[in-house]
Design a protein around this motif. Structure first.
Motif, mmCIF file in Angstrom:
data_model
loop_
_atom_site.group_PDB
_atom_site.id
_atom_site.type_symbol
_atom_site.label_atom_id
_atom_site.label_comp_id
_atom_site.label_asym_id
_atom_site.label_seq_id
_atom_site.Cartn_x
_atom_site.Cartn_y
_atom_site.Cartn_z
ATOM 1 N N VAL A 14 74.139 3.465 -17.179
ATOM 2 C CA VAL A 14 73.940 4.067 -18.501
ATOM 3 C C VAL A 14 72.744 3.418 -19.204
ATOM 4 C CG1 VAL A 14 74.958 4.338 -20.794
ATOM 5 C CG2 VAL A 14 76.332 4.787 -18.773
ATOM 6 N N GLU A 15 72.620 2.116 -19.051
ATOM 7 C CA GLU A 15 71.463 1.420 -19.651
ATOM 8 C C GLU A 15 70.156 1.978 -19.085
ATOM 9 O OE1 GLU A 15 71.472 -0.533 -22.069
ATOM 10 O OE2 GLU A 15 73.220 -1.851 -22.102
ATOM 11 N N ALA A 19 67.055 4.161 -20.822
ATOM 12 C CA ALA A 19 65.625 3.843 -20.680
ATOM 13 C C ALA A 19 64.859 5.009 -20.065
ATOM 14 C CB ALA A 19 65.461 2.598 -19.819
ATOM 15 N N ARG A 20 65.531 6.163 -19.991
ATOM 16 C CA ARG A 20 64.917 7.403 -19.515
ATOM 17 C C ARG A 20 64.497 7.326 -18.047
ATOM 18 N NH1 ARG A 20 66.114 11.638 -22.785
ATOM 19 N NH2 ARG A 20 66.396 10.795 -24.852
ATOM 20 N N ASP A 21 65.390 6.803 -17.242
ATOM 21 C CA ASP A 21 65.138 6.743 -15.800
ATOM 22 C C ASP A 21 65.788 7.981 -15.164
ATOM 23 O OD1 ASP A 21 65.172 6.351 -13.107
ATOM 24 O OD2 ASP A 21 65.841 4.271 -13.182
ATOM 25 N N PRO A 22 64.977 8.933 -14.670
ATOM 26 C CA PRO A 22 65.542 10.184 -14.132
ATOM 27 C C PRO A 22 66.440 9.960 -12.922
ATOM 28 C CG PRO A 22 63.169 10.377 -14.450
ATOM 29 C CD PRO A 22 63.504 8.928 -14.626
ATOM 30 N N SER A 23 66.084 9.002 -12.068
ATOM 31 C CA SER A 23 66.912 8.799 -10.873
ATOM 32 C C SER A 23 68.278 8.217 -11.262
ATOM 33 C CB SER A 23 66.204 7.893 -9.869
ATOM 34 O OG SER A 23 65.966 6.643 -10.450
ATOM 35 N N GLN A 72 78.995 0.375 -23.562
ATOM 36 C CA GLN A 72 80.334 0.116 -23.017
ATOM 37 C C GLN A 72 81.266 1.312 -23.253
ATOM 38 O OE1 GLN A 72 81.284 -2.730 -21.494
ATOM 39 N NE2 GLN A 72 79.424 -3.911 -21.789
ATOM 40 N N ARG A 73 80.963 2.066 -24.268
ATOM 41 C CA ARG A 73 81.834 3.195 -24.620
ATOM 42 C C ARG A 73 81.229 4.531 -24.179
ATOM 43 N NH1 ARG A 73 86.033 2.804 -27.592
ATOM 44 N NH2 ARG A 73 85.732 4.811 -28.601
ATOM 45 N N TRP A 74 80.479 4.460 -23.090
ATOM 46 C CA TRP A 74 79.794 5.660 -22.620
ATOM 47 C C TRP A 74 80.779 6.773 -22.256
ATOM 48 C CZ3 TRP A 74 80.894 7.534 -17.801
ATOM 49 C CH2 TRP A 74 81.524 6.653 -16.921
ATOM 50 N N LYS A 75 81.951 6.401 -21.759
ATOM 51 C CA LYS A 75 82.888 7.432 -21.289
ATOM 52 C C LYS A 75 83.425 8.267 -22.451
ATOM 53 C CE LYS A 75 85.477 7.201 -17.235
ATOM 54 N NZ LYS A 75 86.386 6.466 -16.374
ATOM 55 N N THR A 76 83.768 7.575 -23.512
ATOM 56 C CA THR A 76 84.254 8.288 -24.698
ATOM 57 C C THR A 76 83.161 9.186 -25.265
ATOM 58 O OG1 THR A 76 85.594 6.340 -25.170
ATOM 59 C CG2 THR A 76 85.377 7.949 -26.933
#
Lengths: 191, 206
Positions: A14-15, A19-23, A72-76
């Motif tokens: 997610v980090e 940072a806009r990493d397409p892969s 850390q709360r990316w899922k929610t």
């Protein structure tokens, strides 16, 4: 691999997405595609529109990734985007259906399947089960789909849905009861 | 046999979902042995759970085939195949999106065409032998020196040998304020009248 390690790996992913990493985004989509589809399906209750809405979800995620303040709360956060996209699409569907009748065309069974009679029976049974799931109120359908699609624990479901575990349990029991009634009314003698 | 209540159902569902502790599981199994109704509900819910997992898994585990998901997976969402799929699915691709992909080649072609068709701007070194500029014989003619007010700005010779100029003879005012006669280069040389006197006069507002 322990759940915690998997979660940490996803947080690192997610980090990178932030940072806009397409892969990294590509990998993230692959890892979470299934349950996001599940959320959309659970909210919409319409399997024919899942693909379109999921596409919108991932586009929205890419556009709004900057608004994810706590990785850390990316899922929610992801659950929330998927849920709202499905709710919006549901409102559109409701409006559209007022003026037209669904064609009701099902996709044909996979031609690679080798036992037509047995597979037809299986296909029909799955259709009945999906109809029963779609007949559930969204309130009960969401935890039911997340539990049975991904095998999420009650705690995981409670976390993404932002509700107590007790509520998840109650909803699952009621969903199960409604499923049984719906399948019985369809004449499914297995339940 | 006692009537089934919500607590029993909760125990059954939690057991099926693997959420029941060891002690509770033992108690439930003991009750299941004693109570056929409880056993029947347990079997029904276990079957529903299995069927739901199977049905949802088949429905929602399709490979990524959408423009968004495919794009995220590194596949070109604007490929011909994906556009065809989009059309089949009733997705409208905007006119702008379709035209967008032709911008670069069309721009390059237009630039090339302009480079070939357009003459270079005046202002280069005068070539006294031809009356032209920068070797563009017969195309650019610089005005003669000694121009005064109310006189033609450009004073091309009365009779000059020039190329076929039956058409496309134009006059322009250069950045230096002078008036230039421009002729398109033709394939044959002809003897002709110099041009520009009358025009020059008009351009000067006379």
């Amino acid at each position: 691999m322990p759940v915690r390690t998997l979660e940490n790996a996803q947080t690192a992913l997610v980090e990178a997405v932030r940072a806009r990493d397409p892969s990294a985004f590509s990998e993230w989509v692959q890892r979470n595609s299934r349950w996001v589809r599940g959320v959309v399906y659970a909210v919409l209750g319409d399997k024919d529109r899942v693909d379109d809405v999921v596409q919108q979800v991932w586009m929205a995620v890419w556009q709004r990734i900057d608004t994810l303040n706590d990785p850390q709360r990316w899922k929610t956060w992801l659950y929330s985007i998927a849920r709202h996209a499905a709710l919006d699409a549901g409102r559109d569907t409701t409006r559209r259906r007022r003026g037209q009748v669904s064609a009701g065309v099902d996709e044909p069974p996979d031609p690679r399947e080798i036992d037509p009679a047995r597979n037809l029976e299986r296909h029909e049974r799955q259709e009945r089960v999906l109809q029963a799931i779609e007949s559930l109120p969204p309130l009960y359908r969401e935890p039911f789909v997340l539990r049975h699609l991904e095998g999420w624990s009650y705690r995981q479901i409670a976390d993404v849905m932002d509700m107590p575990v007790d509520s998840v349990e109650t909803r699952l029991v009621r969903a199960m009861r409604m499923m049984r009634q719906a399948l019985a009314s369809q004449g499914d003698d297995s339940t | 046999m006692r009537p089934l209540d919500e607590h029993d159902e909760l125990r059954i569902v939690r057991e099926i979902h693997g959420e029941l502790g060891d002690e509770e599981s033992l108690l439930l199994n003991r009750d299941l042995l004693k109570d056929p109704e409880l056993r029947r509900v347990h079997e029904a819910y276990a079957e529903i759970s299995r069927l739901a997992g199977e049905s949802l898994g088949e429905l929602l585990s399709k490979p990524a085939r959408l423009a968004g998901e495919a794009g995220a997976a590194g596949i070109d969402p604007c490929s011909a195949a994906n556009r065809a799929e989009a059309r089949r699915r009733g997705v409208r691709v905007s006119w702008w999106r379709r035209v967008e992909q032709w911008f670069v080649p069309l721009s390059a072609a237009a630039a090339l065409l302009m480079a070939v068709a357009m003459p270079a701007p005046p202002g280069g070194t005068s070539n006294p032998a031809t009356g032209g500029v920068d070797g563009r014989d017969g195309i650019f003619r610089s005005p003669s020196a000694g121009m005064t007010f109310n006189q033609p700005v450009s004073t091309a010779p009365g009779h000059i040998q020039r190329r076929d100029t039956q058409r496309d003879v134009i006059g322009v005012i250069g950045k230096d304020g002078r008036y230039y006669i421009l002729e398109l280069n033709r394939t044959r040389a002809v003897e002709g009248q110099g041009v520009g006197r009358e025009r020059a006069g008009r351009q000067d507002g006379v």
